[in-house]
Design an enzyme around this catalytic site. Structure first.
Site, PDB file in Angstrom:
ATOM      1  N   ASN A 158      45.424  63.695  43.100  1.00  0.00           N
ATOM      2  CA  ASN A 158      44.840  63.307  41.808  1.00  0.00           C
ATOM      3  C   ASN A 158      45.869  62.581  40.940  1.00  0.00           C
ATOM      4  OD1 ASN A 158      42.587  65.142  42.469  1.00  0.00           O
ATOM      5  ND2 ASN A 158      44.165  66.694  42.126  1.00  0.00           N
ATOM      6  N   GLU A 214      51.565  63.080  49.165  1.00  0.00           N
ATOM      7  CA  GLU A 214      50.723  63.006  47.957  1.00  0.00           C
ATOM      8  C   GLU A 214      51.336  62.049  46.943  1.00  0.00           C
ATOM      9  OE1 GLU A 214      47.978  64.174  48.598  1.00  0.00           O
ATOM     10  OE2 GLU A 214      48.566  65.556  50.184  1.00  0.00           O
ATOM     11  N   GLY A 253      45.559  70.911  52.382  1.00  0.00           N
ATOM     12  CA  GLY A 253      46.974  71.018  52.028  1.00  0.00           C
ATOM     13  C   GLY A 253      47.258  70.701  50.567  1.00  0.00           C
ATOM     14  N   ALA A 254      46.777  69.552  50.127  1.00  0.00           N
ATOM     15  CA  ALA A 254      47.085  69.120  48.768  1.00  0.00           C
ATOM     16  C   ALA A 254      46.213  67.928  48.425  1.00  0.00           C
ATOM     17  CB  ALA A 254      48.553  68.721  48.654  1.00  0.00           C
ATOM     18  N   MET A 255      46.247  67.543  47.147  1.00  0.00           N
ATOM     19  CA  MET A 255      45.380  66.454  46.698  1.00  0.00           C
ATOM     20  C   MET A 255      46.100  65.588  45.675  1.00  0.00           C
ATOM     21  SD  MET A 255      42.502  64.939  46.827  1.00  0.00           S
ATOM     22  CE  MET A 255      42.267  63.449  45.847  1.00  0.00           C
TER      23      MET A 255
END
Ligand code: B3K
Ligand code: ZN
Length: 850
Positions: A258, A291, A254-256
């Protein structure tokens, strides 16, 4: 450098790395097939470590040069990386490597997506960028220089120098390498700002490919709402002057999170009323929040090792669920969470892949980003909060942030904070982290004319590697009602800690009716030997919205089970109770839409299996269809009004109220379409000005055996939009008749827009195939074979997505010997593929069992 062989890593073998890092400088010279990465890393011996082996991870790197303190050094290739002789004093390590982002179809490390460079490093992808101690307990500040012709070149932290062909970034916060990110390409930004509670102005950007600018506004608002919510509810402020989000089309998940540069699967950030459904908007809001919340729970406080993954994921999921409950309807959010838990986590915990929330061993950590670690991990946090209370939870969280900011922490650290903040002994509670499987709580009632007693007992069936289970601490929320439906005892938390325990409530002159496990206070299976009239009473009267919904769900379940096993007609008491709820206009439309739902076919298969009955997918399918038909008939008078009364006349907005009305109207439409041949759905399709209405109408049309013209029109209208076309691909499989599912899927894989390298498209097709219960399990075995064919093809390109999709086979032991043999043959065929990835190998071995 050799590839790592599939070895097993154990939690109990943890040792700290022999060196600490005082700073990392990276220079990237970008070129699609020949990117050069120069690293300059200041190491010094770690006073807390005894093992001084200087080992750096590295995978698929072409080594150009390696130096220590400016002098060329010979390195030894070992499993998974390199070793060198390092001084027992501070030194500077330098390496020059070449990598090939263009050829990186695994989408891990630095890769290209539609002409742009992007990275995905969690969990162990940084080692595909350069040599590094790629483990979360090694934290460092990163200075990153990017050289290349790209218009936009981003990394973590703050920009310190930007010129044509050159960008320099500095991240002042020490971080593990899994939070490193780099993005470069022809991107445009949707800007925003947020002023933190201490008055700092933060620049926000959502970066997208030109043409997608009009799909960023919702995500931007969700980001601002998340930033505000984390300040208000957890006292957490953002800690950089810039926060970037980038949308990428090819992404394994889905997403990260960082640091300062979140990278999102475009499906989880881009939204517009015309292209996205209400469900898409809600998911985007939750993922942006998730996130963002990681900035504190994950980034500022990270994990010592990957076994502690739930430390950041369980907590962050819990936080995003709280956010959704606050932004939208809390009961609707809770029901949706439980549906997802039962749909994904329960089957995992009751099958061959069952593992503790904190696993004790793995071969490939990417295989442990599971529903158990995430969703059950979040339930464990919720139970902890229920047990200690809201105020103590807040106190413990403050202490957690104060004590562990900047640390790579463990579950022991987390629980210690709660013990210190509350004085509670959490030794037994900790079993939630180590014991796998879904506990089963059985209830018996006693009444003696004054005292009402609940006898509770708990058991957990053996799971792989865990034959014996000990009692867990289970918070059971209970309320009591009188026969008129008035609440005579407000919700109270019973702490079930023994295998068997009784709880007595005095002073009840009439026998009360208990409402047990309110708000789903623990991730358990509740077994209550009560009849339909009791459930119907709770469906009509329970003051706990979750349990009111649950009463209807159990009636639906029992009705379906009776149809499947005895051919009984759908339960009239269920239909009558449901009708009353649907007619009650004081109830939230979104809640009523959930009430109209019924257990999935896969869930029914699981329940039959638990009851010792071999599930017959065709019988389950017909019973489910029959119940829908019965609803369409029973509510024939009500449905048109329900549909008409919940039309939204104001311009589309993705808020909870509009979405609730659309959900209820669309649920009514689905039933109406079973009797009108799709006439009303066709009318809705023609006038729909948003994707929620358009897609629902198309779905109803296909379900009614019509809609071929609309399907073609939809394709023509949306052929340029990858995300909408994913829906077009999925829907045809979802709405296919069981016997046509494999052929429909095959036909779609021959469509020119089917691209197996794009995980979204692969999942849209193969995910739909595996989720069509009766189609996937069709007796001819064609769907099993088809999925295996594609998993074998994808494995060489993208092991992570392949391994994840193996989940489709995890429930295979539920079925009859013929189906088991068909699946076993496919599992064996996948296992026999030459050079099978470590990811897929581990999944297939675990699923196949012995
Ligand atoms: N932490 C990432 C997931 C990384 C998955 C690696 N296989 C997204 C998230 O949970 O927020
Ligand atoms: Zn997460």
């Amino acid at each position: 450098m050799r590839d790592a062989a599939p070895t097993t890593i154990y939690l109990s073998n943890y040792t700290p790395f022999g060196y600490v890092i005082d700073g990392v400088e990276l220079t990237f010279r970008l070129a699609p097939s020949t990117t050069r990465v120069h690293s300059r890393i200041r190491f010094r011996p770690n006073p807390d470590a005894t093992d001084r082996r200087f080992f750096l991870h590295g995978e698929n790197l072409t080594r150009i040069a390696t130096r220590i303190d400016g002098v060329d050094v010979d390195v030894r290739d070992v499993d998974g990386g390199i070793e060198a002789d390092a001084p027992d004093a501070p030194f500077i390590w330098e390496a020059e490597v070449e990598i090939d982002p263009q050829a990186n179809t695994a989408l891990e490390g630095l890769y290209m997506s539609n002409g742009m460079y992007c990275t995905q490093c969690e969990a162990e992808g940084f080692r595909k960028i350069t040599y590094y101690p790629d483990r979360p307990d090694v934290m460092a500040t990163f200075d990153v220089t990017i050289e290349g012709p790209e218009k936009v070149m981003l990394s973590n932290g703050n920009p310190v120098d930007q010129r044509e062909g050159f960008a320099k970034w500095q991240d002042p916060w020490p971080k593990p390498a899994y939070l490193f990110a780099l993005v470069a390409g022809d991107l445009v930004n949707h800007p925003g700002t947020f002023t933190t509670r201490s008055g700092r102005k933060v620049d926000l950007n959502i970066w997208v490919r030109p043409g997608d600018e009009d799909k960023c506004a919702f995500g931007m608002q969700a980001l601002k709402d998340s930033m505000k919510w984390d300040e208000d509810v957890y006292g957490r402020e953002y800690d950089l002057d810039l926060f970037n989000i980038v949308a990428v089309d090819d992404f394994n998940m889905g997403a990260m999170e960082n640091k300062g540069l979140n990278i999102f699967n475009s499906s989880c950030v881009l939204a517009s009323p015309e292209t996205s459904t209400d469900a898409n908007f809600e998911r985007i809001e939750a993922i942006i929040a998730h996130e963002y919340f990681h900035n504190w729970t994950g980034n500022r406080i990270t994990c010592r090792d990957w076994f502690q993954l739930c430390l950041k994921e369980g907590l962050t999921v819990y936080r995003d669920q709280q956010f959704t409950a606050d932004m939208r309807s809390a009961p609707v959010a809770r029901i949706s969470t439980v549906l997802a838990l039962r749909g994904r986590q329960f089957p995992e915990d009751q099958g061959p892949l069952s593992h503790p929330v904190r696993p004790e061993s793995f071969q490939e950590i990417n295989n442990f980003y599971t529903a158990t670690v995430y969703e059950k991990g979040a339930e464990v946090i919720g139970m902890l909060k229920t047990l200690v209370g809201d105020a103590a939870y807040a106190k413990a969280l403050d202490l957690y942030f104060e004590r562990h900011d900047g640390d790579a922490a463990t579950i022991e650290d987390w629980l210690q904070v709660f013990e210190d903040a509350t004085g509670r002994d959490l030794t037994q509670f900790k079993r939630w982290y180590s014991q796998s499987g879904t506990p089963r709580v059985t209830v018996r009632e006693d009444y003696d004319g004054d005292r009402f007693t609940l006898h509770l007992s708990q058991t957990t069936a053996p799971t792989p590697g865990q034959d014996e289970k000990l009692p867990q601490v289970i918070p059971v929320a209970v309320g009591l009602l009188n026969p008129n439906g008035d609440e005579v005892m407000e919700t109270r938390i019973l702490e079930l800690t023994e295998a068997e325990q009784s709880f007595t409530f005095e002073g009840h002159a009439t026998r009360p009716i208990p409402s047990i496990l309110r708000n789903f206070s623990a991730p358990v299976i509740l077994e209550q030997d009560i009849d339909n009239s009791r459930r119907a009473f709770l469906l009509a009267h329970d003051t706990d919205p979750f349990n009111r919904w649950e009463a209807g769900r159990m009636l639906a379940r029992d009705s379906l089970m009776a149809t499947i096993t005895t051919g009984a007609a759908p339960d009239a008491a269920y239909l009558e109770g449901l009708g009353a709820v649907l007619r009650d206009n004081s109830l939230d439309p979104a809640y009523r839409a959930l009430m109209l739902g019924q257990p999935t076919q896969s869930e029914l298969a699981g329940l039959l299996h638990e009851a010792g009955i071999t599930p017959d997918p065709d019988a389950i399918h017909s019973a489910s269809e029959a119940l829908r038909d019965a609803k369409a008939a029973a509510f024939a008078d009500l449905l048109p009004a329900l549909y008409a009364d919940h039309q939204v006349e104001v311009p589309y907005a993705p808020d909870a109220e509009g979405a609730g009305n659309r959900a209820l109207a669309n649920a009514a439409l689905a039933l109406i379409s079973r009797t009108d041949g799709g006439a009303l759905a066709a009318a809705q399709y023609d006038k729909a000005d948003n994707m929620t209405l358009q897609l629902a109408a198309l779905s109803c049309l296909l379900d009614a055996g019509a809609g071929q013209d609309q399907l073609a029109a939809f394709e023509a209208q949306w052929t340029h939009d990858r995300l909408v076309m994913d829906k077009w691909f999925s829907l045809q499989i979802i709405q296919a008749k069981p016997e046509d599912v494999a052929a429909t899927t095959t036909r779609l894989t021959e469509h020119p827009d089917f691209d197996m390298k794009n995980p979204n498209r692969f999942r849209a097709v193969m995910g739909a195939l595996s989720m069509h219960h009766a189609g996937f399990h069709h007796a001819d075995g064609a769907a099993y074979r088809l999925l295996a064919d594609w998993l074998i093809k994808l494995d060489s390109l993208n092991p992570q997505t392949t391994a994840r999709m193996c989940n489709a086979f995890q429930t295979w032991k539920r079925y009859d010997p013929d189906r088991q043999a068909l699946i076993a043959a496919q599992l064996d065929r996948i296992a026999a593929k030459p050079d099978l990835s470590r990811d897929t190998h581990e999944m297939i071995t675990r699923i196949r069992g012995t």
